[in-house]
Design a protein around this motif. Structure first.
Motif, PDB file in Angstrom:
ATOM      1  N   SER A 129       1.121  -1.292   0.003  1.00 42.85           N
ATOM      2  CA  SER A 129       0.045  -0.176  -0.409  1.00 42.85           C
ATOM      3  C   SER A 129       0.114   1.286   0.805  1.00 42.85           C
ATOM      4  O   SER A 129       1.624   1.201   0.804  1.00 42.85           O
ATOM      5  N   GLU A 130      -0.122   2.208  -0.713  1.00 40.58           N
ATOM      6  CA  GLU A 130       1.055   2.893  -0.787  1.00 40.58           C
ATOM      7  C   GLU A 130       1.153   4.311   0.478  1.00 40.58           C
ATOM      8  O   GLU A 130       1.802   5.355   0.830  1.00 40.58           O
ATOM      9  N   THR A 131      -0.102   4.199   1.229  1.00 36.59           N
ATOM     10  CA  THR A 131      -0.474   4.931   2.322  1.00 36.59           C
ATOM     11  C   THR A 131       0.319   4.058   3.506  1.00 36.59           C
ATOM     12  O   THR A 131      -0.311   4.712   4.807  1.00 36.59           O
ATOM     13  N   ALA A 132       0.640   2.881   3.519  1.00 38.05           N
ATOM     14  CA  ALA A 132       1.131   2.288   4.354  1.00 38.05           C
ATOM     15  C   ALA A 132       2.933   3.095   5.558  1.00 38.05           C
ATOM     16  O   ALA A 132       3.506   3.853   4.315  1.00 38.05           O
ATOM     17  N   HIS A 133       2.801   3.633   6.419  1.00 37.30           N
ATOM     18  CA  HIS A 133       3.261   4.127   6.934  1.00 37.30           C
ATOM     19  C   HIS A 133       5.278   3.651   7.338  1.00 37.30           C
ATOM     20  O   HIS A 133       5.174   2.642   7.282  1.00 37.30           O
ATOM     21  N   LEU A 134       6.075   3.951   7.424  1.00 31.31           N
ATOM     22  CA  LEU A 134       7.355   3.563   7.525  1.00 31.31           C
ATOM     23  C   LEU A 134       7.598   3.516   8.709  1.00 31.31           C
ATOM     24  O   LEU A 134       7.522   4.713   9.599  1.00 31.31           O
ATOM     25  N   VAL A 135       8.469   2.543   9.040  1.00 27.35           N
ATOM     26  CA  VAL A 135       9.197   2.780   9.801  1.00 27.35           C
ATOM     27  C   VAL A 135      10.684   2.865  10.079  1.00 27.35           C
ATOM     28  O   VAL A 135      11.152   2.412   8.980  1.00 27.35           O
ATOM     29  N   LEU A 136      11.580   3.803  10.837  1.00 34.26           N
ATOM     30  CA  LEU A 136      12.678   4.325   9.877  1.00 34.26           C
ATOM     31  C   LEU A 136      13.555   3.969  11.410  1.00 34.26           C
ATOM     32  O   LEU A 136      13.175   4.229  12.177  1.00 34.26           O
ATOM     33  N   PRO A 137      15.277   4.520  11.013  1.00 36.58           N
ATOM     34  CA  PRO A 137      15.960   4.099  12.153  1.00 36.58           C
ATOM     35  C   PRO A 137      15.282   4.966  13.731  1.00 36.58           C
ATOM     36  O   PRO A 137      15.470   4.570  15.014  1.00 36.58           O
ATOM     37  N   TYR A 138      15.373   5.783  13.039  1.00 39.77           N
ATOM     38  CA  TYR A 138      14.862   6.976  14.590  1.00 39.77           C
ATOM     39  C   TYR A 138      13.448   5.958  15.654  1.00 39.77           C
ATOM     40  O   TYR A 138      13.840   6.277  16.799  1.00 39.77           O
ATOM     41  N   HIS A 139      12.838   5.464  14.936  1.00 42.00           N
ATOM     42  CA  HIS A 139      11.591   4.650  15.712  1.00 42.00           C
ATOM     43  C   HIS A 139      11.972   3.777  16.755  1.00 42.00           C
ATOM     44  O   HIS A 139      11.793   3.759  17.464  1.00 42.00           O
ATOM     45  N   ARG A 140      13.252   2.702  15.728  1.00 42.45           N
ATOM     46  CA  ARG A 140      13.788   2.228  16.642  1.00 42.45           C
ATOM     47  C   ARG A 140      14.049   2.178  17.407  1.00 42.45           C
ATOM     48  O   ARG A 140      14.835   1.338  18.763  1.00 42.45           O
ATOM     49  N   GLU A 141      15.554   3.449  17.371  1.00 42.08           N
ATOM     50  CA  GLU A 141      15.799   4.080  18.804  1.00 42.08           C
ATOM     51  C   GLU A 141      15.193   4.195  19.575  1.00 42.08           C
ATOM     52  O   GLU A 141      15.652   3.858  21.226  1.00 42.08           O
ATOM     53  N   LEU A 142      13.575   5.209  19.712  1.00 38.31           N
ATOM     54  CA  LEU A 142      13.643   5.856  20.485  1.00 38.31           C
ATOM     55  C   LEU A 142      12.473   4.718  21.345  1.00 38.31           C
ATOM     56  O   LEU A 142      12.752   4.637  22.352  1.00 38.31           O
ATOM     57  N   ASP A 143      12.392   3.479  20.488  1.00 37.65           N
ATOM     58  CA  ASP A 143      11.539   2.554  20.933  1.00 37.65           C
ATOM     59  C   ASP A 143      12.709   1.950  21.880  1.00 37.65           C
ATOM     60  O   ASP A 143      12.091   1.766  22.988  1.00 37.65           O
ATOM     61  N   ALA A 144      14.127   0.779  21.773  1.00 39.59           N
ATOM     62  CA  ALA A 144      14.824   1.347  23.056  1.00 39.59           C
ATOM     63  C   ALA A 144      14.897   2.086  24.063  1.00 39.59           C
ATOM     64  O   ALA A 144      14.520   1.548  25.409  1.00 39.59           O
ATOM     65  N   GLN A 145      14.552   3.354  23.148  1.00 39.28           N
ATOM     66  CA  GLN A 145      15.949   4.608  25.450  1.00 39.28           C
ATOM     67  C   GLN A 145      13.770   4.077  25.509  1.00 39.28           C
ATOM     68  O   GLN A 145      14.774   4.861  26.185  1.00 39.28           O
ATOM     69  N   ARG A 146      13.044   4.339  25.050  1.00 40.34           N
ATOM     70  CA  ARG A 146      11.452   4.341  25.600  1.00 40.34           C
ATOM     71  C   ARG A 146      11.819   3.360  26.296  1.00 40.34           C
ATOM     72  O   ARG A 146      10.987   3.389  28.299  1.00 40.34           O
ATOM     73  N   GLU A 147      11.944   1.987  26.201  1.00 42.71           N
ATOM     74  CA  GLU A 147      11.801   0.296  26.967  1.00 42.71           C
ATOM     75  C   GLU A 147      13.041   1.140  28.006  1.00 42.71           C
ATOM     76  O   GLU A 147      12.576   0.488  29.497  1.00 42.71           O
ATOM     77  N   VAL A 148      13.923   1.802  28.226  1.00 37.80           N
ATOM     78  CA  VAL A 148      15.014   1.680  29.021  1.00 37.80           C
ATOM     79  C   VAL A 148      14.713   2.898  30.191  1.00 37.80           C
ATOM     80  O   VAL A 148      14.913   2.820  31.907  1.00 37.80           O
ATOM     81  N   LEU A 149      14.208   3.776  30.061  1.00 34.07           N
ATOM     82  CA  LEU A 149      14.236   4.093  30.732  1.00 34.07           C
ATOM     83  C   LEU A 149      12.821   4.292  31.815  1.00 34.07           C
ATOM     84  O   LEU A 149      12.710   4.512  33.322  1.00 34.07           O
ATOM     85  N   LYS A 150      11.805   3.039  30.814  1.00 30.80           N
ATOM     86  CA  LYS A 150      10.740   2.405  31.730  1.00 30.80           C
ATOM     87  C   LYS A 150      10.932   2.087  33.172  1.00 30.80           C
ATOM     88  O   LYS A 150      10.313   1.796  34.089  1.00 30.80           O
ATOM     89  N   GLY A 151      12.156   1.527  32.898  1.00 32.39           N
ATOM     90  CA  GLY A 151      12.709   0.085  33.828  1.00 32.39           C
ATOM     91  C   GLY A 151      12.064  -0.622  33.873  1.00 32.39           C
ATOM     92  O   GLY A 151      11.651  -1.599  32.697  1.00 32.39           O
ATOM     93  N   ARG A 152      12.302  -0.577  35.598  1.00 36.58           N
ATOM     94  CA  ARG A 152      11.014  -2.162  35.143  1.00 36.58           C
ATOM     95  C   ARG A 152      10.105  -1.906  35.152  1.00 36.58           C
ATOM     96  O   ARG A 152       9.009  -3.021  34.762  1.00 36.58           O
ATOM     97  N   GLN A 153       8.815  -0.762  34.650  1.00 39.98           N
ATOM     98  CA  GLN A 153       7.297  -0.629  33.659  1.00 39.98           C
ATOM     99  C   GLN A 153       7.574  -0.934  32.529  1.00 39.98           C
ATOM    100  O   GLN A 153       6.986  -0.521  31.583  1.00 39.98           O
ATOM    101  N   LYS A 154       8.982  -1.166  31.818  1.00 36.59           N
ATOM    102  CA  LYS A 154       8.849  -1.512  30.225  1.00 36.59           C
ATOM    103  C   LYS A 154       7.907  -2.518  30.202  1.00 36.59           C
ATOM    104  O   LYS A 154       7.067  -3.104  30.343  1.00 36.59           O
TER     105      LYS A 154
END
Ligand code: IMP
Ligand code: MG
Length: 422
Positions: free
Chosen positions: A100-125
């Protein structure tokens, strides 16, 4: 076959890939409508094992067309790798796979942010798959996402990507993470865009025309009901609608075109990642892991395991409108002497027969169990419902009654020929 939506009735990994593969025989078009490469659908054709993340499993059937719909978030590099992997195994996607031409893209900053937010959440990840799924859907809702249509238009892609990387590098810096190089990301994703260009299409129109021709569409759900962003155990969920409604919004096929909803559930319960799992049980987990079962197809993580939870599956039947049930992994219980099934919850002296929406309440719920005698016979070579041990049939019939939808398929192993139709 009618237009069918297939959903997971639990927390994902119900064995949808295998059931989809079986149902594909009767379908003309197979559609993914939500999620991204967080999904891992395992399919065996003969001895050959395929794990698909973005490409619908229908691709393994010659002549079937497959659609990655507008509701999916697509990591272009991951998709290229998957198409190439299939090609090396002799499966051609060109001319059969439509993106689909209207599907959204996952880009490297999404992956980075996903990982960083998990670290920040700590035990609440959340215990995400770290594929960038949440941040990509976040950008979509915030109306700053890049779409497939942008990826295949070089100048537009360059401009938008430059702007998004600039903004996200600021965010990454605040997390203390390394900024991304625009030049490097741009080069890699431009190449992926060139590769994917022949697959890009107006899939809404394509599906509409398939409907008009009377063709059968099979919607291949990813994840499961309790990982749904609206109906799941929020915030311990994924970021898309994994329930039946998501198939329509994520593909552009209107609700009145849907004829049937099939819910897939395991004969027990599993979950990967964090969040409540009322029937979790160490004994059954140890048994299944010792059998080499229940390791994640995408991340390899050992899955958490528990008894079958009919309060949960009844809820799933309700929110998805499940007509037919497929029960999988029946053979996983072959060795047990007694099998438990959760038939209600107890919380603060009160009995609950429905799934509480408040996470705190759910976490405090103690399951009420009914016990069933095990069959203690290997079932994986059994080919017909009538030949299953009587105790096994009684158990499956109980799951059917408790869930409140028709039992239509029973599966005793990963292969196509380990499937029984009732
Ligand atoms: P995310 O989808 O990567 O953001 O992960 C959110 C939650 O959904 C985590 O608990 C994951 O383990 C879970 N999850 C995501 N995709 C799947 C899947 O395909 N099967 C099972 N669990 C999944
Ligand atoms: Mg999976």
């Amino acid at each position: 076959m009618a237009n069918t939506i297939l959903v997971g009735a639990q927390w994902g990994d119900e064995g949808k890939g295998k059931i989809i593969d079986v149902l594909t025989e009767e379908a003309d078009v197979i559609v993914r409508s939500q999620g991204g490469n967080n999904a891992g659908h395992t399919v065996f054709v003969g001895k050959q094992k395929y794990v698909l993340h973005l490409v619908p499993s229908g691709i393994l059937h010659r002549g079937k067309r497959c659609v990655i719909g507008n509701g999916v978030v697509v990591d272009p590099i991951s998709l290229v790798e998957e198409i190439e992997g299939l090609r090396k195994l002799g499966v051609k996607a060109r001319g059969r796979l439509f993106l689909s031409e209207t599907a959204h893209l996952v880009l490297p900053y999404h992956r980075e942010l996903d990982a960083q937010r998990e670290v920040l959440k700590g035990r609440q990840k959340i215990g995400t798959t770290k594929r960038g799924i949440g941040p990509a859907y976040g950008d979509k809702a915030a109306r700053v996402g890049l779409r497939v249509i942008d990826l295949v238009q070089p100048q537009r892609f360059e401009d938008k990507l430059r702007q998004r990387i600039k903004e996200n590098n600021g965010v990454l810096k605040a997390f203390g993470a390394k900024p991304l190089s625009f030049a490097r990301v741009h080069a890699a994703y431009r190449a992926a865009g060139d590769y994917l260009k022949p697959f890009v299409s107006n899939t809404v129109t394509l599906l509409h025309q398939a409907c008009l021709r009377g063709e059968s569409i099979l919607f291949e759900g990813a994840q499961g009901t309790f990982l749904d962003i609206d109906h799941g155990t929020y915030p311990y969920v994924t970021s898309s609608n994994t329930t039946a409604g998501g198939a329509c919004t994520g593909s552009g096929v209107p609700p009145h075109r849907i004829d049937r909803v099939v819910g897939v559930m395991k004969a027990y319960t599993t979950r990967v990642g964090e969040g409540p799992l009322p029937t979790e049980n160490a004994e059954i987990a140890d048994m299944l892991h010792a059998m080499g079962r229940e390791f994640g197809a995408t991340t390899g993580r050992p899955r958490r395991c528990g008894w079958f939870d009919s309060v949960a599956t009844r809820h799933a039947a309700m929110v998805n409108g499940i007509d037919d049930l497929a029960v999988t992994n029946i053979d996983g219980l072959d060795a047990l002497e007694t099998i438990k099934v959760c038939i209600g919850y107890r919380l603060g002296g009160k009995r609950y027969d429905y799934f509480p929406s408040d996470l705190e309440a759910l976490s405090g719920c103690v399951p009420i169990y009914a016990e069933f005698p095990g069959w203690r016979t290997p079932t994986s070579t059994i080919k017909s419902w009538k030949k299953l041990p009587a105790a096994c049939r009684a158990y499956l019939k109980a799951l059917e009654d408790l869930t409140g939808a028709r039992l239509a398929i029973a599966s005793v192993g990963p292969a196509r020929d380990q499937t029984m139709f009732l």
